[in-house]
Design an enzyme around this catalytic site. Structure first.
Site, short mmCIF file in Angstrom:
data_model
loop_
_atom_site.label_atom_id
_atom_site.label_comp_id
_atom_site.label_asym_id
_atom_site.label_seq_id
_atom_site.Cartn_x
_atom_site.Cartn_y
_atom_site.Cartn_z
CB ILE A 1 17.41 11.04 21.28
CG1 ILE A 1 15.97 11.69 20.87
CG2 ILE A 1 17.09 9.66 21.40
CD1 ILE A 1 16.06 13.10 20.23
CD GLN B 1 27.68 -1.46 21.04
OE1 GLN B 1 28.03 -2.77 21.22
NE2 GLN B 1 27.86 -0.68 19.91
CG HIS C 1 27.83 5.03 21.21
ND1 HIS C 1 27.52 4.14 20.41
CD2 HIS C 1 27.18 5.07 22.60
CE1 HIS C 1 26.59 3.24 21.03
NE2 HIS C 1 26.31 3.74 22.10
P1 5GP Z 1 23.75 2.60 23.65
O1 5GP Z 1 22.73 1.93 24.52
O2 5GP Z 1 24.45 1.59 22.39
O3 5GP Z 1 25.26 2.54 24.68
O4 5GP Z 1 23.60 3.95 23.49
C1 5GP Z 1 22.91 4.53 22.37
C2 5GP Z 1 22.50 5.69 22.80
O5 5GP Z 1 21.87 6.41 21.49
C3 5GP Z 1 21.01 5.60 23.72
O6 5GP Z 1 21.45 6.34 24.63
C4 5GP Z 1 20.21 6.36 22.92
O7 5GP Z 1 19.29 7.10 23.50
C5 5GP Z 1 20.87 7.08 21.85
N1 5GP Z 1 20.19 7.30 20.26
C6 5GP Z 1 19.60 6.38 19.89
N2 5GP Z 1 18.98 6.73 18.53
C7 5GP Z 1 19.23 8.08 18.67
C8 5GP Z 1 18.95 9.16 17.57
O8 5GP Z 1 18.20 9.06 16.56
N3 5GP Z 1 19.65 10.33 17.92
C9 5GP Z 1 20.11 10.71 19.01
N4 5GP Z 1 20.59 11.75 19.29
N5 5GP Z 1 20.50 9.71 20.00
C10 5GP Z 1 19.85 8.22 19.64
#
Ligand code: 5GP
Ligand code: ZN
Length: 142
Positions: free
Chosen positions: A34, A96, A102
């Site tokens: 997103i 994270q 992911h």
């Molecule tokens: P992290 O910060 O854990 O490595 O990455 C999590 C990612 O998930 C972030 O880049 C954030 O933008 C994405 N994200 C969080 N909530 C959602 C959502 O509801 N839909 C989508 N498509 N991405 C999300």
């Protein structure tokens, strides 16, 4: 298949919340992040809920990683990106924010395209003996 009712990515897997999916098979889903840090920024996740790389069963890891090259190449071909960063954040210190494993695919377009990672080198910080000992200690634990 392990799922967590409170997990946002499990909800995406189950189509309980909408997403822009770019790939799906029996074990894996990929969808546009997103935040679109760069155009085409995509997340590849297992359907099986695991917190992060430390808790990822190796068979689930195989399922996820085998899907990555095809998705990465498709993004590259569609966007015309000139490169890609492939990364996974584990725990808060590493950035994270969603605790369902992911892989980020971040297509790159140039130096000021929205993504950056500081990469300090410390080639001379450790003696060959220290490097050898560190490698041996890690090897023992794999
Ligand atoms: P992290 O910060 O854990 O490595 O990455 C999590 C990612 O998930 C972030 O880049 C954030 O933008 C994405 N994200 C969080 N909530 C959602 C959502 O509801 N839909 C989508 N498509 N991405 C999300
Ligand atoms: Zn989950």
């Amino acid at each position: 298949m392990h799922t967590d009712a409170n997990c946002i990515f499990c909800k995406i897997v189950n189509n309980d919340i909408p997403s822009y999916k770019v790939y799906e098979d029996d074990d894996v889903v990929a969808f546009l992040d997103i935040s679109q840090v760069t155009k085409g920024h995509t997340l590849v996740i297992p359907k099986h809920h695991a917190k992060n790389i430390y808790e990822l069963p190796s068979d689930v890891a195989s399922d996820v990683f085998k899907a990555v090259p095809g998705i990465a190449s498709a993004i590259q071909r569609e966007t015309g990106a000139i490169g890609m960063n492939v990364l996974s954040n584990a725990e808060q210190i590493a950035g994270q924010t969603v605790y369902h494993f992911h892989i980020h695919l971040l297509p790159r377009y140039g130096h000021e395209d929205g993504f950056d990672a500081k990469w300090e080198t410390h080639n001379d910080a450790y003696t060959p003996e220290e490097m050898s000992s560190l490698a041996a200690q890690i090897k023992q634990r794999v």
